[in-house]
Motif scaffolding. Structure first.
Motif, PDB file in Angstrom:
ATOM      1  N   VAL A   1      -7.677   9.554  -2.702  1.00 29.51           N
ATOM      2  CA  VAL A   1      -6.872   9.117  -1.985  1.00 29.51           C
ATOM      3  C   VAL A   1      -7.687   7.825  -1.552  1.00 29.51           C
ATOM      4  O   VAL A   1      -6.717   6.793  -0.956  1.00 29.51           O
ATOM      5  N   LEU A   2      -9.077   8.243  -0.754  1.00 32.87           N
ATOM      6  CA  LEU A   2      -9.455   7.088  -0.979  1.00 32.87           C
ATOM      7  C   LEU A   2      -9.950   6.020  -1.498  1.00 32.87           C
ATOM      8  O   LEU A   2      -9.447   4.502  -0.960  1.00 32.87           O
TER       9      LEU A   2
ATOM     10  N   LEU B   1       3.445  15.777  -1.097  1.00 34.52           N
ATOM     11  CA  LEU B   1       2.768  16.651  -0.596  1.00 34.52           C
ATOM     12  C   LEU B   1       1.963  17.630  -0.873  1.00 34.52           C
ATOM     13  O   LEU B   1       0.533  17.621  -1.389  1.00 34.52           O
ATOM     14  N   ASP B   2       2.839  17.247  -2.324  1.00 34.66           N
ATOM     15  CA  ASP B   2       2.010  19.157  -3.622  1.00 34.66           C
ATOM     16  C   ASP B   2       1.118  17.989  -3.812  1.00 34.66           C
ATOM     17  O   ASP B   2      -0.272  18.485  -4.027  1.00 34.66           O
ATOM     18  N   ALA B   3       1.997  17.195  -4.660  1.00 33.92           N
ATOM     19  CA  ALA B   3       0.849  15.597  -4.888  1.00 33.92           C
ATOM     20  C   ALA B   3      -0.298  15.069  -4.629  1.00 33.92           C
ATOM     21  O   ALA B   3      -1.550  15.130  -4.960  1.00 33.92           O
ATOM     22  N   LEU B   4      -0.039  15.456  -3.564  1.00 34.20           N
ATOM     23  CA  LEU B   4      -1.419  14.391  -2.892  1.00 34.20           C
ATOM     24  C   LEU B   4      -3.041  15.838  -2.383  1.00 34.20           C
ATOM     25  O   LEU B   4      -3.430  16.256  -2.321  1.00 34.20           O
ATOM     26  N   ALA B   5      -1.819  16.926  -1.836  1.00 31.09           N
ATOM     27  CA  ALA B   5      -2.954  18.121  -2.318  1.00 31.09           C
ATOM     28  C   ALA B   5      -3.270  18.191  -3.135  1.00 31.09           C
ATOM     29  O   ALA B   5      -4.557  18.883  -3.278  1.00 31.09           O
ATOM     30  N   SER B   6      -2.722  18.253  -4.205  1.00 31.66           N
ATOM     31  CA  SER B   6      -3.536  18.796  -5.712  1.00 31.66           C
ATOM     32  C   SER B   6      -4.731  17.667  -5.868  1.00 31.66           C
ATOM     33  O   SER B   6      -5.827  17.345  -6.732  1.00 31.66           O
ATOM     34  N   ALA B   7      -4.562  15.801  -5.307  1.00 27.91           N
ATOM     35  CA  ALA B   7      -5.133  14.957  -5.609  1.00 27.91           C
ATOM     36  C   ALA B   7      -6.859  15.355  -4.816  1.00 27.91           C
ATOM     37  O   ALA B   7      -7.097  16.069  -4.284  1.00 27.91           O
ATOM     38  N   GLY B   8      -7.959  14.757  -5.566  1.00 29.68           N
ATOM     39  CA  GLY B   8      -9.533  14.598  -5.115  1.00 29.68           C
ATOM     40  C   GLY B   8      -9.259  14.175  -3.846  1.00 29.68           C
ATOM     41  O   GLY B   8      -8.649  12.483  -4.034  1.00 29.68           O
ATOM     42  N   THR B   9     -10.259  14.344  -2.979  1.00 33.90           N
ATOM     43  CA  THR B   9     -10.234  13.205  -1.957  1.00 33.90           C
ATOM     44  C   THR B   9     -11.192  11.636  -1.914  1.00 33.90           C
ATOM     45  O   THR B   9     -10.017  10.515  -1.694  1.00 33.90           O
ATOM     46  N   ALA B  10     -12.090  11.703  -3.698  1.00 37.54           N
ATOM     47  CA  ALA B  10     -12.804  10.652  -3.704  1.00 37.54           C
ATOM     48  C   ALA B  10     -10.877   9.784  -4.368  1.00 37.54           C
ATOM     49  O   ALA B  10     -11.091   8.612  -4.175  1.00 37.54           O
TER      50      ALA B  10
ATOM     51  N   PHE C   1       0.740  -0.975   0.205  1.00 29.45           N
ATOM     52  CA  PHE C   1      -0.107  -0.572   0.279  1.00 29.45           C
ATOM     53  C   PHE C   1       0.666   0.990   0.478  1.00 29.45           C
ATOM     54  O   PHE C   1       0.582   2.113  -0.629  1.00 29.45           O
ATOM     55  N   TRP C   2       2.033   1.457   0.971  1.00 28.74           N
ATOM     56  CA  TRP C   2       3.298   2.461   1.221  1.00 28.74           C
ATOM     57  C   TRP C   2       3.611   2.466  -0.610  1.00 28.74           C
ATOM     58  O   TRP C   2       3.559   3.851  -0.823  1.00 28.74           O
ATOM     59  N   GLU C   3       4.103   1.696  -0.899  1.00 29.09           N
ATOM     60  CA  GLU C   3       4.613   1.823  -2.478  1.00 29.09           C
ATOM     61  C   GLU C   3       3.605   2.500  -3.891  1.00 29.09           C
ATOM     62  O   GLU C   3       4.083   3.213  -4.391  1.00 29.09           O
ATOM     63  N   ARG C   4       2.406   1.724  -3.228  1.00 26.51           N
ATOM     64  CA  ARG C   4       1.589   1.856  -4.954  1.00 26.51           C
ATOM     65  C   ARG C   4       0.454   3.342  -4.536  1.00 26.51           C
ATOM     66  O   ARG C   4       0.761   4.583  -5.097  1.00 26.51           O
ATOM     67  N   PHE C   5       0.744   4.022  -2.831  1.00 22.43           N
ATOM     68  CA  PHE C   5       0.550   4.994  -1.945  1.00 22.43           C
ATOM     69  C   PHE C   5       1.082   6.011  -2.531  1.00 22.43           C
ATOM     70  O   PHE C   5       0.602   7.254  -3.548  1.00 22.43           O
ATOM     71  N   LEU C   6       2.870   6.098  -2.778  1.00 26.25           N
ATOM     72  CA  LEU C   6       3.339   6.898  -3.033  1.00 26.25           C
ATOM     73  C   LEU C   6       4.238   7.230  -4.653  1.00 26.25           C
ATOM     74  O   LEU C   6       4.127   8.049  -5.123  1.00 26.25           O
ATOM     75  N   ALA C   7       3.770   5.894  -5.588  1.00 28.35           N
ATOM     76  CA  ALA C   7       3.888   6.323  -6.923  1.00 28.35           C
ATOM     77  C   ALA C   7       2.723   6.542  -7.435  1.00 28.35           C
ATOM     78  O   ALA C   7       3.010   7.906  -8.686  1.00 28.35           O
ATOM     79  N   ARG C   8       1.376   6.783  -6.916  1.00 31.00           N
ATOM     80  CA  ARG C   8       0.567   8.214  -6.996  1.00 31.00           C
ATOM     81  C   ARG C   8       0.603   9.643  -6.298  1.00 31.00           C
ATOM     82  O   ARG C   8       0.339  10.051  -7.522  1.00 31.00           O
ATOM     83  N   PHE C   9       0.743   9.754  -5.735  1.00 27.88           N
ATOM     84  CA  PHE C   9       1.378  10.699  -4.946  1.00 27.88           C
ATOM     85  C   PHE C   9       2.319  11.269  -4.009  1.00 27.88           C
ATOM     86  O   PHE C   9       2.581  10.852  -3.032  1.00 27.88           O
ATOM     87  N   PRO C  10       3.652  11.336  -4.960  1.00 29.08           N
ATOM     88  CA  PRO C  10       4.767  10.800  -4.661  1.00 29.08           C
ATOM     89  C   PRO C  10       5.413  12.536  -3.468  1.00 29.08           C
ATOM     90  O   PRO C  10       6.855  12.338  -2.450  1.00 29.08           O
TER      91      PRO C  10
END
Length: 291
Positions: A87-88, A76-85, A65-74
């Protein structure tokens, strides 16, 4: 008969003494070293994601899960730009979805106020959403390799096993000065990883020493719980955006009955849905739900 908390020793102890305890932890840490993907990183964001994922979740489940999550949101800015859906969706399967929302909110704050970077002190980290004392201390120790007061379940296990083998109800108030005293000024990262590796091993070999902590609570059963119902509703709305309230209620009822449980009455369903909407897991638009 086990000793009471008041009768238990306080540091320094004669057996083992401070130096012997430190030597034992370092020896066991070297022997039981675990090659974890988030180990020895100096990326505070990657470390933060690992620390949050590891809360109430076994290490063996977190890796992919950690590797997949960081590949998608590498970042903090990438995570902030993502939609909540989004991320969930990437969090599905880990459980405790509140952690994902808090992490997203932290990214939003850091992107807006800190140029996309995390603070480097425990005090500032704890001011961010969902970051408690242990998580903040973990980021300071593992990402910045600086001394911190990192007291979580595996660390607690080692101190209880080595220093309080015959004590019940040992409080964190007793352990805090010991943890602070033994954390070295020059390599907190290696020290705490040795404690974590040793503590994880102890749990497989002896009755979990952390149960002798005054703060130990047994995790409630997940099957049939409100927490499981919440997770299922989030999963369904993410998979079927625009689902109506009636259909969502039917899907939850079917899920419960498939688990050989009673169906969910309207009051419980409405209560859970109201909580999820107010917490930001999904939104209601008229009679339909959207991520």
């Amino acid at each position: 008969m086990p000793l009471t908390q008041d009768a238990c020793p306080v540091w320094p102890c004669d057996d083992p003494d401070r130096d012997a305890f430190i030597a034992q932890v370092r020896m066991q840490g070297a022997r039981l070293y675990r090659d974890l993907p988030w180990r020895n990183l100096d990326d505070p964001y990657a470390v933060l994601v690992s620390e949050i994922m590891l809360q109430q979740t076994q290490v063996a489940r977190v890796g992919r899960f950690w590797e997949r999550f960081l590949a998608r949101f590498p970042t903090l800015d990438a995570l902030a730009s993502a939609g909540t859906a989004d991320v969930l969706e990437m969090w599905q399967g880990l459980g405790y979805n509140r952690r994902a929302l808090a992490l997203k909110k932290t990214a939003d704050v850091c992107a807006a106020e800190r140029g996309g970077t995390l603070p480097d002190t425990a005090e500032e980290l704890q001011a961010l959403p969902g970051i408690g004392p242990a998580t903040a201390a973990g980021v300071v120790a593992f990402a910045f390799n600086r001394p911190s007061l990192y007291l979580e379940t595996n660390v607690r296990t080692v101190f209880l096993h080595e220093l309080y083998p015959d004590c019940e109800g040992v409080s964190d108030k007793q352990l805090v000065p010991l943890v602070a005293d033994t954390c070295p000024p020059d390599d907190a990262r290696a020290w705490y990883y040795a404690l974590l590796d040793y503590g994880a091993h102890l749990k497989t070999q002896v009755a979990n020493p952390s149960r002798r902590s005054a703060h130990y609570t047994r995790q409630s059963a997940f099957e049939g719980s409100r927490r499981q119902k919440r997770a299922e509703l989030v999963r369904v709305v993410l998979a079927a955006p625009g689902i109506t309230a009636d259909e969502l209620a039917v899907r939850l009822d079917e899920f419960e009955r498939a688990g050989a449980r009673d169906g969910v009455d309207a009051v419980i369903f409405d209560s859970i849905v109201a909580d999820l909407v107010s917490e930001g897991f999904f939104r209601r638009d008229g009679d339909v739900f959207l991520p």
